[in-house]
Scaffold this motif. Structure first.
Motif, PDB file in Angstrom:
ATOM      1  N   LEU A 274       0.746  -1.264   0.035  1.00 13.96           N
ATOM      2  CA  LEU A 274      -0.107  -0.022   0.206  1.00 13.96           C
ATOM      3  C   LEU A 274       0.717   1.343   0.078  1.00 13.96           C
ATOM      4  CD1 LEU A 274      -2.892  -1.106   2.560  1.00 13.96           C
ATOM      5  CD2 LEU A 274      -3.102  -0.539   0.182  1.00 13.96           C
ATOM      6  N   HIS A 275       0.570   2.148  -0.798  1.00 21.09           N
ATOM      7  CA  HIS A 275       1.256   3.537  -0.730  1.00 21.09           C
ATOM      8  C   HIS A 275       0.123   4.483  -0.751  1.00 21.09           C
ATOM      9  CE1 HIS A 275       1.051   4.950  -4.841  1.00 21.09           C
ATOM     10  NE2 HIS A 275       0.543   3.647  -5.257  1.00 21.09           N
ATOM     11  N   THR A 276       0.282   5.772  -0.227  1.00 25.81           N
ATOM     12  CA  THR A 276      -0.694   6.912  -0.362  1.00 25.81           C
ATOM     13  C   THR A 276      -0.480   7.826  -1.472  1.00 25.81           C
ATOM     14  OG1 THR A 276      -0.209   6.879   2.175  1.00 25.81           O
ATOM     15  CG2 THR A 276      -1.327   8.906   0.964  1.00 25.81           C
ATOM     16  N   THR A 277      -1.485   8.052  -2.103  1.00 23.11           N
ATOM     17  CA  THR A 277      -1.697   8.671  -3.329  1.00 23.11           C
ATOM     18  C   THR A 277      -3.165   9.738  -3.283  1.00 23.11           C
ATOM     19  OG1 THR A 277      -1.845   8.625  -5.730  1.00 23.11           O
ATOM     20  CG2 THR A 277      -2.959   7.272  -4.632  1.00 23.11           C
ATOM     21  N   ARG A 278      -3.546  10.631  -4.351  1.00 22.13           N
ATOM     22  CA  ARG A 278      -4.499  11.398  -4.239  1.00 22.13           C
ATOM     23  C   ARG A 278      -5.453  10.959  -5.310  1.00 22.13           C
ATOM     24  NH1 ARG A 278      -4.923  15.584  -0.843  1.00 22.13           N
ATOM     25  NH2 ARG A 278      -3.061  16.234   0.183  1.00 22.13           N
ATOM     26  N   ILE A 279      -6.582  10.883  -5.028  1.00 19.52           N
ATOM     27  CA  ILE A 279      -7.650  10.450  -6.087  1.00 19.52           C
ATOM     28  C   ILE A 279      -8.820  11.217  -5.841  1.00 19.52           C
ATOM     29  CG2 ILE A 279      -9.320   8.475  -6.952  1.00 19.52           C
ATOM     30  CD1 ILE A 279      -7.476   6.558  -5.597  1.00 19.52           C
ATOM     31  N   ASN A 280      -9.123  12.011  -6.931  1.00 18.06           N
ATOM     32  CA  ASN A 280     -10.080  13.334  -6.917  1.00 18.06           C
ATOM     33  C   ASN A 280      -9.527  14.089  -5.888  1.00 18.06           C
ATOM     34  OD1 ASN A 280     -11.192  12.021  -9.166  1.00 18.06           O
ATOM     35  ND2 ASN A 280     -12.803  10.568  -7.737  1.00 18.06           N
ATOM     36  N   GLU A 282      -8.252  13.717  -2.943  1.00 18.90           N
ATOM     37  CA  GLU A 282      -8.301  13.462  -1.560  1.00 18.90           C
ATOM     38  C   GLU A 282      -7.295  12.295  -1.478  1.00 18.90           C
ATOM     39  OE1 GLU A 282     -12.283  11.913  -0.622  1.00 18.90           O
ATOM     40  OE2 GLU A 282     -13.268  13.737  -0.804  1.00 18.90           O
ATOM     41  N   ARG A 283      -6.656  12.300  -0.286  1.00 15.16           N
ATOM     42  CA  ARG A 283      -5.632  11.006   0.034  1.00 15.16           C
ATOM     43  C   ARG A 283      -6.333   9.809  -0.037  1.00 15.16           C
ATOM     44  NH1 ARG A 283      -0.885  12.382   2.953  1.00 15.16           N
ATOM     45  NH2 ARG A 283      -1.294  10.645   4.191  1.00 15.16           N
ATOM     46  N   ALA A 284      -5.532   8.682  -0.554  1.00 15.28           N
ATOM     47  CA  ALA A 284      -6.220   7.308  -0.481  1.00 15.28           C
ATOM     48  C   ALA A 284      -4.874   6.471  -0.358  1.00 15.28           C
ATOM     49  CB  ALA A 284      -7.056   7.150  -1.730  1.00 15.28           C
ATOM     50  N   ARG A 285      -5.095   5.291   0.052  1.00 16.09           N
ATOM     51  CA  ARG A 285      -4.007   4.180   0.395  1.00 16.09           C
ATOM     52  C   ARG A 285      -4.358   3.376  -0.827  1.00 16.09           C
ATOM     53  NH1 ARG A 285       0.569   4.318   3.173  1.00 16.09           N
ATOM     54  NH2 ARG A 285       0.266   2.144   3.923  1.00 16.09           N
ATOM     55  N   VAL A 286      -3.593   3.096  -1.948  1.00 16.71           N
ATOM     56  CA  VAL A 286      -3.813   2.161  -3.031  1.00 16.71           C
ATOM     57  C   VAL A 286      -2.727   0.972  -3.157  1.00 16.71           C
ATOM     58  CG1 VAL A 286      -5.089   3.922  -4.191  1.00 16.71           C
ATOM     59  CG2 VAL A 286      -2.841   3.582  -4.566  1.00 16.71           C
ATOM     60  N   ARG A 287      -2.939   0.154  -3.879  1.00 16.45           N
ATOM     61  CA  ARG A 287      -1.985  -0.907  -4.034  1.00 16.45           C
ATOM     62  C   ARG A 287      -1.078  -0.742  -5.245  1.00 16.45           C
ATOM     63  NH1 ARG A 287      -1.891  -4.797   0.527  1.00 16.45           N
ATOM     64  NH2 ARG A 287      -4.044  -4.985   1.000  1.00 16.45           N
ATOM     65  N   THR A 288       0.230  -1.275  -4.955  1.00 16.67           N
ATOM     66  CA  THR A 288       1.283  -0.817  -6.053  1.00 16.67           C
ATOM     67  C   THR A 288       0.934  -2.106  -7.137  1.00 16.67           C
ATOM     68  OG1 THR A 288       2.823  -2.183  -5.010  1.00 16.67           O
ATOM     69  CG2 THR A 288       2.895   0.090  -4.671  1.00 16.67           C
ATOM     70  N   CYS A 289       0.492  -3.088  -6.908  1.00 19.63           N
ATOM     71  CA  CYS A 289       0.282  -4.236  -7.765  1.00 19.63           C
ATOM     72  C   CYS A 289      -0.917  -4.079  -9.061  1.00 19.63           C
ATOM     73  CB  CYS A 289      -0.099  -5.414  -7.114  1.00 19.63           C
ATOM     74  SG  CYS A 289      -1.193  -5.313  -5.940  1.00 19.63           S
ATOM     75  N   CYS A 290      -2.044  -3.395  -8.218  1.00 19.30           N
ATOM     76  CA  CYS A 290      -3.293  -3.255  -9.189  1.00 19.30           C
ATOM     77  C   CYS A 290      -3.746  -1.851  -9.113  1.00 19.30           C
ATOM     78  CB  CYS A 290      -4.401  -4.293  -8.616  1.00 19.30           C
ATOM     79  SG  CYS A 290      -4.758  -4.301  -7.106  1.00 19.30           S
ATOM     80  N   GLY A 291      -3.566  -0.835  -8.374  1.00 19.36           N
ATOM     81  CA  GLY A 291      -3.924   0.376  -8.352  1.00 19.36           C
ATOM     82  C   GLY A 291      -5.102   0.509  -7.527  1.00 19.36           C
ATOM     83  N   LYS A 292      -5.606  -0.513  -6.914  1.00 17.71           N
ATOM     84  CA  LYS A 292      -6.916  -0.516  -6.054  1.00 17.71           C
ATOM     85  C   LYS A 292      -6.631  -0.161  -4.622  1.00 17.71           C
ATOM     86  CE  LYS A 292      -9.481  -3.529  -9.350  1.00 17.71           C
ATOM     87  NZ  LYS A 292     -10.059  -4.702  -9.445  1.00 17.71           N
ATOM     88  N   THR A 293      -7.520   0.387  -3.912  1.00 15.56           N
ATOM     89  CA  THR A 293      -7.686   0.620  -2.679  1.00 15.56           C
ATOM     90  C   THR A 293      -7.733  -0.739  -1.762  1.00 15.56           C
ATOM     91  OG1 THR A 293      -9.863   0.864  -2.367  1.00 15.56           O
ATOM     92  CG2 THR A 293      -8.546   3.030  -2.794  1.00 15.56           C
ATOM     93  N   ALA A 529       2.103   5.283  10.035  1.00 14.45           N
ATOM     94  CA  ALA A 529       3.405   5.843   9.718  1.00 14.45           C
ATOM     95  C   ALA A 529       3.076   6.402   8.372  1.00 14.45           C
ATOM     96  CB  ALA A 529       4.469   4.631   9.474  1.00 14.45           C
ATOM     97  N   PRO A 530       3.859   7.628   7.934  1.00 10.46           N
ATOM     98  CA  PRO A 530       3.895   8.330   6.566  1.00 10.46           C
ATOM     99  C   PRO A 530       3.866   7.356   5.471  1.00 10.46           C
ATOM    100  CG  PRO A 530       5.169   9.927   8.218  1.00 10.46           C
ATOM    101  CD  PRO A 530       4.738   8.212   8.823  1.00 10.46           C
ATOM    102  N   ALA A 531       3.459   7.762   4.562  1.00  6.65           N
ATOM    103  CA  ALA A 531       3.499   7.077   3.288  1.00  6.65           C
ATOM    104  C   ALA A 531       5.004   6.762   2.596  1.00  6.65           C
ATOM    105  CB  ALA A 531       2.688   7.651   2.008  1.00  6.65           C
ATOM    106  N   SER A 532       5.883   7.612   3.208  1.00  8.80           N
ATOM    107  CA  SER A 532       7.323   7.630   2.558  1.00  8.80           C
ATOM    108  C   SER A 532       7.871   6.608   3.411  1.00  8.80           C
ATOM    109  CB  SER A 532       8.004   9.146   3.003  1.00  8.80           C
ATOM    110  OG  SER A 532       8.021   9.574   4.388  1.00  8.80           O
ATOM    111  N   MET A 533       7.430   6.068   4.723  1.00 10.89           N
ATOM    112  CA  MET A 533       8.115   4.972   5.289  1.00 10.89           C
ATOM    113  C   MET A 533       7.981   3.605   4.633  1.00 10.89           C
ATOM    114  SD  MET A 533       7.239   6.431   9.292  1.00 10.89           S
ATOM    115  CE  MET A 533       7.551   8.262   9.575  1.00 10.89           C
ATOM    116  N   SER A 534       8.717   2.623   5.168  1.00 10.28           N
ATOM    117  CA  SER A 534       8.566   1.365   4.819  1.00 10.28           C
ATOM    118  C   SER A 534       8.891   0.493   6.012  1.00 10.28           C
ATOM    119  CB  SER A 534       9.656   1.069   3.739  1.00 10.28           C
ATOM    120  OG  SER A 534       9.157   1.589   2.530  1.00 10.28           O
ATOM    121  N   ILE A 535       7.761  -0.157   6.470  1.00  7.99           N
ATOM    122  CA  ILE A 535       8.016  -0.766   7.592  1.00  7.99           C
ATOM    123  C   ILE A 535       7.344  -2.243   7.609  1.00  7.99           C
ATOM    124  CG2 ILE A 535       6.174  -0.002   8.891  1.00  7.99           C
ATOM    125  CD1 ILE A 535       7.453  -0.351  11.386  1.00  7.99           C
TER     126      ILE A 535
END
Length: 553
Positions: A274-280, A282-293, A529-535
């Motif tokens: 999951l990574h944080t992006t903006r959709i319309n 608004e902030r949203a958490r989407v998958r890097t594999c398929c782009g879905k929340t 944690a912020p989206a820039s973090m990896s844990i």
């Protein structure tokens, strides 16, 4: 003759009796009154002389006085160019989208500005063609590099040879291979490419030794706080090598399943994080594999159920841990070795499938695949990340015990092992070692422990190298070990040895969850944690979960 208007009839003729004009305009009568005296007072010596007002003169262009700015125009800085000539200071040209414009005063350029502008356009067009695949993500890159390249060529060539130098180098730009990313070797001006080549040359020329790495070795308490196993766990070890026929929780979908070989494709999961992006907006958490929340889909990929273990006692029961042998004159062991492993899912948990070693000079000294132990079957080769395929293990000749014997001939307890998230590699090799240099600790995450920067991010940032880009062939342990060694070289040449602090010293828990940067997963909740973090999230037994399993249980 025209008759006079009589305007001078009351004025006595200046020539009087000597006038010989027949029709004089002035009067010759005797009763003309005398003219009043003209009385002009003289100014005293103490008063200032009266000077008639006049229009002030403007300073000449060659005057040393600074010209006053026009009304409404902001003042400009003045720069002396030798002699007594002052001209406006040059303004820096800013990169834009499209052909850039030179902002240089004509008196500062030996070559006419019109000529330089036309040559700048030629350079820009070449960069625009070269960067065609990366310009959408970097729209001002061609303009920026064109401005810098034109300035480099102007400074390095004569007035007569400037145009030919530009045309010649524009042809060289055209012959460069087209880059696929911003860190490609073709990206940059002539000076950029030369500096990058010089850096690589200096890195490759540096041989890391025990003497220059001794100050980089992490203390034992720091290793322990970051998840390293610094003592052999209790128990006989190797008594339960496989979980075949047992019920465990799937690391991907979090459902319970029975471990069986061969496995079926019964698991539906997301392999991306999951990574944080903006959709319309608004902030949203989407998958890097398929782009879905996370709420849109339960999974985008199907495959076998797998499980992951990190408890030292459990790992020890699968295959026993041991220390490296002590140093002996009978064996030619090395002082510095960079190590990296690739792992796969088996009925005995996650097991090592490939081991790569690089010596302190950067040469590959060991790179072999590992055969699974007796009674351990493969559940998933995890090729997307491991790069391991069935044919690789079919030609493997040594199991883990055999590989460890070969490693003992190359390293001992005094060898400095270099790696990234090295604790994971040592755990899968079942090696307990206390002399380590970990680039995940050497280049700390800006948010501190327990976060770790990914290896691919460190290499892109400090080495200008892009790794782990293949979506079909996966990672390469030989490549990862090599760039890890280069990162330590870079740190040795550019930074002083760091002062290490354990995670407990910076306000975290005393036993933080260790994080593998190659297998890091963002937290399920943005508030953690912020989206820039990896844990990595924790497995049921505690410890990090690999990237292939990014769904939250």
């Amino acid at each position: 003759m025209f008759s006079t208007a009589g305007l001078f009839a009351n004025l006595k003729c200046p020539r009087a009796a000597d006038c010989d004009r027949l029709n004089c305009l002035f009067s010759h009568a005797d009763n003309i009154p005398p003219e009043p005296p003209l009385d002009i007072p003289l100014a005293s010596s103490s008063s200032k002389p009266i000077v008639p007002a006049k229009r002030p003169t403007m300073p000449s262009p060659t005057s040393t006085a600074v010209r006053s700015p026009a009304i409404g125009e902001p003042p400009r800085k003045m720069v002396k160019l030798g002699g007594h000539t002052a001209v406006p200071a040059p303004q820096a040209s800013k990169p834009t989208v499209g052909v850039p414009t030179l902002k240089i005063h004509p008196m500062q350029s030996q070559v006419p500005i019109a000529t330089r502008q036309s040559m700048l356009k030629v350079i820009y067009e070449r960069f625009r063609e070269l960067y065609s695949s990366i310009l959408p993500a970097n729209p001002t890159l061609a303009s920026e590099h064109a401005l810098r390249q034109e300035e480099e060529l102007y400074n390095s060539s004569s007035k007569a040879g400037y145009s030919m130098a530009v045309i010649h180098y524009a042809g060289q730009i055209k012959r460069r291979p087209k880059p696929t990313n911003i860190n490609h070797d073709s990206v940059g001006t002539k000076a950029d490419i030369a500096a990058r080549a010089e850096q690589k040359k200096s890195l490759k020329a540096l041989t890391l030794t025990k003497a220059n790495l001794q100050r980089y070795v992490h203390p034992i308490d720091v290793l322990s706080s970051w998840g390293y196993i610094v003592d052999i766990p209790q128990g006989p070890g190797g008594d339960v090598s496989s979980m075949d026929g047992q019920t465990v929780k799937c690391e991907r979908c979090c459902n319970n399943f029975m471990v069986l070989a061969p496995p079926g494709d019964d698991c539906t999961f997301h392999w991306g994080k999951l990574h944080t992006t903006r959709i319309n907006g608004e902030r949203a958490r989407v998958r890097t594999c398929c782009g879905k929340t996370a709420s849109e889909s339960e999974g985008c990929t199907t495959g076998p159920h797998v499980f992951y273990e990190s408890d030292p006692l459990v790992l020890h029961s699968r295959h026993p841990f041991s220390f490296l042998p002590s140093r002996s004159p009978d064996r030619k062991t090395l002082d510095v070795i960079a190590l990296d492993c690739e792992m796969i899912y088996t009925t005995g948990g996650m097991r090592v499938a490939r081991v790569s070693l690089i010596d302190g000079a950067g040469a590959t000294i060991f790179d072999e695949f590992v055969k699974m132990d007796e009674g351990v079957a493969v559940l998933d080769y995890n090729t997307r990340f491991s790069g391991v395929k069935p044919e690789h293990l079919q030609r493997a000749t040594h199991d883990l015990a055999g590989i460890r014997e070969k490693l003992h001939a190359l390293m001992d307890e005094e060898t400095i092992l270099v790696g990234h998230a090295l604790d994971n590699d040592l755990k899968t090799l079942r090696i307990v070692h206390r002399t380590c240099v970990d680039t995940a600790l050497l280049f700390p995450h800006p948010h501190g422990a327990p976060y770790r920067k990914a290896l691919r991010d460190l290499t892109r940032e400090h080495l200008g190298v892009v790794i782990q880009q293949s979506s079909s062939n996966g990672h390469s342990s030989a490549e990862d070990a090599s760039v890890t060694l280069d990162l330590v070289r870079w740190h040795f040449l550019n930074r002083p040895p760091p002062k290490y602090k354990s995670p407990a010293a910076v306000g975290t828990t005393a036993s933080p969850t260790p994080v593998s940067a190659r297998a890091a997963v963002s937290p399920a909740s943005p508030s953690v944690a912020p989206a820039s973090m990896s844990i990595a999230r924790s497995s049921p037994l505690g410890g990090p979960l690999p990237l292939a399993s990014s769904s939250a249980c």
